[in-house]
Design a protein around this motif. Structure first.
Motif, mmCIF file in Angstrom:
data_model
loop_
_atom_site.group_PDB
_atom_site.id
_atom_site.type_symbol
_atom_site.label_atom_id
_atom_site.label_comp_id
_atom_site.label_asym_id
_atom_site.label_seq_id
_atom_site.Cartn_x
_atom_site.Cartn_y
_atom_site.Cartn_z
ATOM 1 N N ILE A 181 0.090 -1.333 -0.218
ATOM 2 C CA ILE A 181 -0.071 0.012 -0.016
ATOM 3 C C ILE A 181 0.991 1.188 0.367
ATOM 4 O O ILE A 181 1.985 1.321 0.741
ATOM 5 C CB ILE A 181 -0.625 -0.204 1.241
ATOM 6 N N ASN A 182 0.220 2.246 -0.580
ATOM 7 C CA ASN A 182 1.215 3.186 -1.100
ATOM 8 C C ASN A 182 1.015 3.789 0.507
ATOM 9 O O ASN A 182 2.534 4.345 1.489
ATOM 10 C CB ASN A 182 0.701 4.355 -1.826
ATOM 11 N N GLU A 183 0.355 4.579 0.711
ATOM 12 C CA GLU A 183 -0.660 5.099 2.576
ATOM 13 C C GLU A 183 -1.235 4.678 3.170
ATOM 14 O O GLU A 183 -2.146 4.009 2.504
ATOM 15 C CB GLU A 183 -0.478 6.843 1.673
ATOM 16 N N ALA A 184 -1.110 4.439 4.977
ATOM 17 C CA ALA A 184 -2.425 4.179 5.474
ATOM 18 C C ALA A 184 -2.356 5.114 6.593
ATOM 19 O O ALA A 184 -1.826 6.099 6.891
ATOM 20 C CB ALA A 184 -2.302 2.870 6.156
ATOM 21 N N VAL A 185 -3.857 5.969 6.392
ATOM 22 C CA VAL A 185 -3.794 6.749 7.077
ATOM 23 C C VAL A 185 -5.108 6.576 8.115
ATOM 24 O O VAL A 185 -5.816 5.277 7.828
ATOM 25 C CB VAL A 185 -4.679 8.117 6.411
ATOM 26 N N PRO A 186 -5.488 7.336 9.187
ATOM 27 C CA PRO A 186 -6.828 6.884 9.836
ATOM 28 C C PRO A 186 -8.319 6.694 8.755
ATOM 29 O O PRO A 186 -8.282 7.968 8.194
ATOM 30 C CB PRO A 186 -6.657 7.948 10.590
ATOM 31 N N ALA A 187 -8.962 6.091 9.787
ATOM 32 C CA ALA A 187 -10.223 5.862 8.962
ATOM 33 C C ALA A 187 -10.815 7.349 8.730
ATOM 34 O O ALA A 187 -11.613 7.399 7.416
ATOM 35 C CB ALA A 187 -11.362 5.256 9.183
ATOM 36 N N SER A 188 -10.657 8.054 9.487
ATOM 37 C CA SER A 188 -11.498 9.525 9.299
ATOM 38 C C SER A 188 -10.698 9.969 8.537
ATOM 39 O O SER A 188 -11.755 11.141 7.523
ATOM 40 C CB SER A 188 -11.767 9.608 10.386
ATOM 41 N N GLU A 189 -9.422 10.272 8.176
ATOM 42 C CA GLU A 189 -9.046 11.216 6.636
ATOM 43 C C GLU A 189 -9.226 10.231 5.991
ATOM 44 O O GLU A 189 -7.956 10.885 4.692
ATOM 45 C CB GLU A 189 -7.590 11.291 7.405
ATOM 46 N N LEU A 190 -9.031 9.100 5.750
ATOM 47 C CA LEU A 190 -9.078 8.351 3.658
ATOM 48 C C LEU A 190 -9.687 9.007 3.188
ATOM 49 O O LEU A 190 -8.751 9.233 1.728
ATOM 50 C CB LEU A 190 -9.678 7.276 4.020
#
Length: 271
Positions: A181-190
């Motif tokens: 995956i390129n990047e993982a962010v908090p669900a609220s920021e997806l």
């Protein structure tokens, strides 16, 4: 716009979104979904500048629908199995060959065939705690039907064999460390992060984006002299299709000091 029952398709300006839309089945792929997906990707080829692929509800795509793809097709006979496999191949090849950049927005589970769909997209942004996995081994089969190819092209050998042999799931945050995956962010920021990436891609020339992927996929296994010749030849094809616009916009933007890449500035807008 065509009405679909197993997917949802929307186009806003020149950005398309294809959503797997069987939330009651965690968006698992049945023949209907695959047929609609293949049709939609064919219709969108020349319509969008960027395509986002995601899932409805709390899953991206849970892989194959065992009841409808395997059991029902097998009960209907060999021709039904062949047709299901044809629809599967058509949909996923069209995703892999889609000319515009494709961005997987991984909002939840991506298992087996769902992992494959994610990996066939050019870029992938996921929710930190969303789970991915290659669970086929848990059902007594090997990851196949294109899934192992996608694993081999997103993981190194150790990780690929570990996760396909154990069936152990992993999060998008862990997937970033493996380069899946390129990047993982908090669900609220997806949503916001994907929207920002899409906006950035929309600023780039369509043909340049398409040929960037072509270059990589072809030259990754070439030696340098062969790659050099290939890129020069395909580059001339790209410039012809662009109408040599890059000379007016890109090169002149640089020579006239409207574009300063060292300062982190983007491709110049038309004036």
């Amino acid at each position: 716009m065509v009405e679909y029952s197993a997917i949802d398709v929307s186009v806003e300006d020149d950005v398309g979104t294809l959503t797997f839309d069987r939330p009651e089945k965690k968006n698992a792929m049945n023949p209907r979904l695959l047929e609609e997906m293949g049709d939609a990707l064919g219709d969108l080829r020349d319509e969008v500048h960027v395509l986002v692929v995601t899932g409805a509800g709390d899953a991206f795509n849970a892989g194959m629908d065992f009841d409808e793809y395997f059991e029902a097709a097998r009960a209907a006979g060999p021709l039904a199995v062949r047709e299901a496999n044809r629809l599967h191949k058509r949909a996923l090849v069209r995703l892999y060959e889609f000319p515009a950049p494709t961005v997987a927005k991984v909002n939840g589970w991506a298992l087996g065939g769902g992992y494959m769909a994610m990996s066939l997209c050019d870029l992938a942004i996921g929710s930190e705690d969303a789970k991915l996995g290659l669970s086929e081994i848990n059902f007594g089969i090997a990851a196949g039907g294109g899934t192992m190819w996608s694993v081999a092209h997103t993981m190194n050998r150790r990780d690929a064999l570990y996760y396909t042999m154990t069936g152990e799931p992993f999060t998008c945050a862990e997937a970033v460390e493996m380069g899946v995956i390129n990047e993982a962010v908090p669900a609220s920021e997806l949503d916001g992060r994907v929207d920002g990436l899409v906006d950035r891609l929309r600023q780039k020339d369509r043909f340049a984006l398409e040929y960037t992927r072509h270059y990589y996929d072809k030259v990754v296994e070439m030696d340098f002299p062969e790659a050099h010749d290939y890129e020069l030849a395909k580059g001339e094809e790209m410039k012809y299709l662009q109408g040599y616009e890059f000379l007016d916009r890109g090169v002149s933007g640089f020579t006239q000091d409207r574009y300063r890449p060292g300062a982190g500035e983007d491709y110049p807008d038309d004036e």
